[in-house]
Design a protein around this motif. Structure first.
Motif, PDB file in Angstrom:
ATOM      1  N   LEU A 165       0.849  -1.196   0.000  1.00  0.00           N
ATOM      2  CA  LEU A 165       0.000   0.000   0.000  1.00  0.00           C
ATOM      3  C   LEU A 165       0.880   1.239   0.000  1.00  0.00           C
ATOM      4  O   LEU A 165       1.899   1.283   0.687  1.00  0.00           O
ATOM      5  CB  LEU A 165      -0.894   0.025   1.244  1.00  0.00           C
ATOM      6  N   TYR A 166       0.461   2.239  -0.770  1.00  0.00           N
ATOM      7  CA  TYR A 166       1.201   3.495  -0.848  1.00  0.00           C
ATOM      8  C   TYR A 166       0.323   4.642  -0.387  1.00  0.00           C
ATOM      9  O   TYR A 166      -0.861   4.699  -0.720  1.00  0.00           O
ATOM     10  CB  TYR A 166       1.632   3.772  -2.291  1.00  0.00           C
ATOM     11  N   ARG A 167       0.894   5.560   0.366  1.00  0.00           N
ATOM     12  CA  ARG A 167       0.196   6.800   0.692  1.00  0.00           C
ATOM     13  C   ARG A 167       0.127   7.642  -0.573  1.00  0.00           C
ATOM     14  O   ARG A 167       0.880   7.408  -1.523  1.00  0.00           O
ATOM     15  CB  ARG A 167       0.941   7.560   1.788  1.00  0.00           C
ATOM     16  N   VAL A 168      -0.771   8.611  -0.602  1.00  0.00           N
ATOM     17  CA  VAL A 168      -0.931   9.453  -1.787  1.00  0.00           C
ATOM     18  C   VAL A 168       0.391  10.107  -2.171  1.00  0.00           C
ATOM     19  O   VAL A 168       0.759  10.142  -3.345  1.00  0.00           O
ATOM     20  CB  VAL A 168      -2.041  10.511  -1.562  1.00  0.00           C
ATOM     21  N   GLU A 169       1.150  10.585  -1.197  1.00  0.00           N
ATOM     22  CA  GLU A 169       2.429  11.241  -1.471  1.00  0.00           C
ATOM     23  C   GLU A 169       3.403  10.288  -2.164  1.00  0.00           C
ATOM     24  O   GLU A 169       4.149  10.687  -3.054  1.00  0.00           O
ATOM     25  CB  GLU A 169       3.053  11.788  -0.181  1.00  0.00           C
ATOM     26  N   GLU A 170       3.391   9.021  -1.749  1.00  0.00           N
ATOM     27  CA  GLU A 170       4.273   8.034  -2.365  1.00  0.00           C
ATOM     28  C   GLU A 170       3.826   7.718  -3.790  1.00  0.00           C
ATOM     29  O   GLU A 170       4.658   7.578  -4.694  1.00  0.00           O
ATOM     30  CB  GLU A 170       4.307   6.762  -1.517  1.00  0.00           C
ATOM     31  N   ALA A 171       2.511   7.616  -3.995  1.00  0.00           N
ATOM     32  CA  ALA A 171       1.983   7.381  -5.344  1.00  0.00           C
ATOM     33  C   ALA A 171       2.312   8.563  -6.257  1.00  0.00           C
ATOM     34  O   ALA A 171       2.616   8.369  -7.439  1.00  0.00           O
ATOM     35  CB  ALA A 171       0.477   7.147  -5.291  1.00  0.00           C
ATOM     36  N   MET A 172       2.270   9.775  -5.703  1.00  0.00           N
ATOM     37  CA  MET A 172       2.632  10.964  -6.478  1.00  0.00           C
ATOM     38  C   MET A 172       4.059  10.837  -7.000  1.00  0.00           C
ATOM     39  O   MET A 172       4.330  11.124  -8.166  1.00  0.00           O
ATOM     40  CB  MET A 172       2.523  12.227  -5.607  1.00  0.00           C
ATOM     41  N   GLN A 173       4.966  10.392  -6.149  1.00  0.00           N
ATOM     42  CA  GLN A 173       6.367  10.247  -6.540  1.00  0.00           C
ATOM     43  C   GLN A 173       6.537   9.119  -7.554  1.00  0.00           C
ATOM     44  O   GLN A 173       7.255   9.272  -8.540  1.00  0.00           O
ATOM     45  CB  GLN A 173       7.233   9.985  -5.313  1.00  0.00           C
ATOM     46  N   LEU A 174       5.878   7.983  -7.311  1.00  0.00           N
ATOM     47  CA  LEU A 174       5.991   6.843  -8.217  1.00  0.00           C
ATOM     48  C   LEU A 174       5.490   7.179  -9.620  1.00  0.00           C
ATOM     49  O   LEU A 174       6.119   6.828 -10.614  1.00  0.00           O
ATOM     50  CB  LEU A 174       5.197   5.651  -7.685  1.00  0.00           C
ATOM     51  N   LEU A 175       4.336   7.830  -9.687  1.00  0.00           N
ATOM     52  CA  LEU A 175       3.696   8.120 -10.967  1.00  0.00           C
ATOM     53  C   LEU A 175       4.108   9.470 -11.546  1.00  0.00           C
ATOM     54  O   LEU A 175       3.747   9.793 -12.667  1.00  0.00           O
ATOM     55  CB  LEU A 175       2.170   8.059 -10.814  1.00  0.00           C
ATOM     56  N   ARG A 176       4.810  10.261 -10.738  1.00  0.00           N
ATOM     57  CA  ARG A 176       5.240  11.608 -11.132  1.00  0.00           C
ATOM     58  C   ARG A 176       4.047  12.474 -11.543  1.00  0.00           C
ATOM     59  O   ARG A 176       4.037  13.106 -12.593  1.00  0.00           O
ATOM     60  CB  ARG A 176       6.277  11.532 -12.244  1.00  0.00           C
ATOM     61  N   LEU A 177       3.032  12.440 -10.674  1.00  0.00           N
ATOM     62  CA  LEU A 177       1.812  13.213 -10.879  1.00  0.00           C
ATOM     63  C   LEU A 177       1.557  14.073  -9.646  1.00  0.00           C
ATOM     64  O   LEU A 177       2.020  13.759  -8.555  1.00  0.00           O
ATOM     65  CB  LEU A 177       0.620  12.281 -11.103  1.00  0.00           C
ATOM     66  N   SER A 178       0.788  15.127  -9.827  1.00  0.00           N
ATOM     67  CA  SER A 178       0.473  16.015  -8.703  1.00  0.00           C
ATOM     68  C   SER A 178      -0.599  15.392  -7.810  1.00  0.00           C
ATOM     69  O   SER A 178      -1.315  14.469  -8.211  1.00  0.00           O
ATOM     70  CB  SER A 178      -0.019  17.370  -9.221  1.00  0.00           C
ATOM     71  N   ARG A 179      -0.716  15.932  -6.617  1.00  0.00           N
ATOM     72  CA  ARG A 179      -1.752  15.491  -5.668  1.00  0.00           C
ATOM     73  C   ARG A 179      -3.136  15.637  -6.289  1.00  0.00           C
ATOM     74  O   ARG A 179      -3.978  14.740  -6.190  1.00  0.00           O
ATOM     75  CB  ARG A 179      -1.653  16.319  -4.383  1.00  0.00           C
ATOM     76  N   THR A 180      -3.371  16.759  -6.951  1.00  0.00           N
ATOM     77  CA  THR A 180      -4.676  17.008  -7.571  1.00  0.00           C
ATOM     78  C   THR A 180      -4.996  15.947  -8.603  1.00  0.00           C
ATOM     79  O   THR A 180      -6.120  15.427  -8.653  1.00  0.00           O
ATOM     80  CB  THR A 180      -4.689  18.407  -8.232  1.00  0.00           C
ATOM     81  N   VAL A 181      -4.028  15.595  -9.432  1.00  0.00           N
ATOM     82  CA  VAL A 181      -4.245  14.582 -10.469  1.00  0.00           C
ATOM     83  C   VAL A 181      -4.504  13.217  -9.838  1.00  0.00           C
ATOM     84  O   VAL A 181      -5.400  12.484 -10.270  1.00  0.00           O
ATOM     85  CB  VAL A 181      -3.059  14.537 -11.454  1.00  0.00           C
ATOM     86  N   ILE A 182      -3.746  12.864  -8.808  1.00  0.00           N
ATOM     87  CA  ILE A 182      -3.961  11.576  -8.128  1.00  0.00           C
ATOM     88  C   ILE A 182      -5.388  11.494  -7.595  1.00  0.00           C
ATOM     89  O   ILE A 182      -6.094  10.500  -7.826  1.00  0.00           O
ATOM     90  CB  ILE A 182      -2.946  11.370  -6.970  1.00  0.00           C
ATOM     91  N   TYR A 183      -5.851  12.544  -6.905  1.00  0.00           N
ATOM     92  CA  TYR A 183      -7.214  12.514  -6.359  1.00  0.00           C
ATOM     93  C   TYR A 183      -8.264  12.514  -7.463  1.00  0.00           C
ATOM     94  O   TYR A 183      -9.323  11.876  -7.317  1.00  0.00           O
ATOM     95  CB  TYR A 183      -7.436  13.662  -5.366  1.00  0.00           C
ATOM     96  N   GLU A 184      -8.007  13.165  -8.578  1.00  0.00           N
ATOM     97  CA  GLU A 184      -8.943  13.139  -9.707  1.00  0.00           C
ATOM     98  C   GLU A 184      -9.015  11.734 -10.303  1.00  0.00           C
ATOM     99  O   GLU A 184     -10.090  11.262 -10.657  1.00  0.00           O
ATOM    100  CB  GLU A 184      -8.541  14.155 -10.773  1.00  0.00           C
ATOM    101  N   LEU A 185      -7.880  11.071 -10.412  1.00  0.00           N
ATOM    102  CA  LEU A 185      -7.866   9.683 -10.900  1.00  0.00           C
ATOM    103  C   LEU A 185      -8.648   8.769  -9.961  1.00  0.00           C
ATOM    104  O   LEU A 185      -9.372   7.877 -10.407  1.00  0.00           O
ATOM    105  CB  LEU A 185      -6.424   9.188 -11.044  1.00  0.00           C
ATOM    106  N   ILE A 186      -8.508   8.987  -8.664  1.00  0.00           N
ATOM    107  CA  ILE A 186      -9.259   8.199  -7.678  1.00  0.00           C
ATOM    108  C   ILE A 186     -10.755   8.475  -7.829  1.00  0.00           C
ATOM    109  O   ILE A 186     -11.567   7.546  -7.897  1.00  0.00           O
ATOM    110  CB  ILE A 186      -8.771   8.505  -6.246  1.00  0.00           C
ATOM    111  N   ARG A 187     -11.132   9.772  -7.913  1.00  0.00           N
ATOM    112  CA  ARG A 187     -12.549  10.136  -8.050  1.00  0.00           C
ATOM    113  C   ARG A 187     -13.162   9.555  -9.314  1.00  0.00           C
ATOM    114  O   ARG A 187     -14.316   9.123  -9.316  1.00  0.00           O
ATOM    115  CB  ARG A 187     -12.715  11.652  -8.056  1.00  0.00           C
ATOM    116  N   SER A 188     -12.398   9.538 -10.400  1.00  0.00           N
ATOM    117  CA  SER A 188     -12.922   9.063 -11.682  1.00  0.00           C
ATOM    118  C   SER A 188     -12.932   7.538 -11.794  1.00  0.00           C
ATOM    119  O   SER A 188     -13.481   6.991 -12.741  1.00  0.00           O
ATOM    120  CB  SER A 188     -12.104   9.649 -12.833  1.00  0.00           C
TER     121      SER A 188
END
Length: 71
Positions: A17-40
């Protein structure tokens, strides 16, 4: 005789399991984009208490989705 303890081996484990901050680093995406991907629904996540966590399998699935879309 090995001098490696169980704690020493833990640093070689890949997180499940990865925290959002870790997923941001892995995927090289912003926090906003990560949460939008989750919402969608494009990136799965789970909640444990107040923490939003992203399974390693969800990151692999998202990467596979991107590859399929690019083909």
């Amino acid at each position: 005789m090995s001098t490696t303890s169980a704690a020493d081996g833990a640093e070689n484990l890949i997180p499940l399991l990865y925290r959002v901050e870790e997923a941001m680093q892995l995927l090289r995406l912003s926090r906003t984009v990560i949460y939008e991907l989750i919402r969608s629904g494009r990136l799965r996540s789970v909640k444990e208490g107040r923490a939003r966590l992203i399974p390693a399998s969800a990151i692999r699935e998202y990467l596979s989705l991107l590859e399929r879309e690019a083909a």
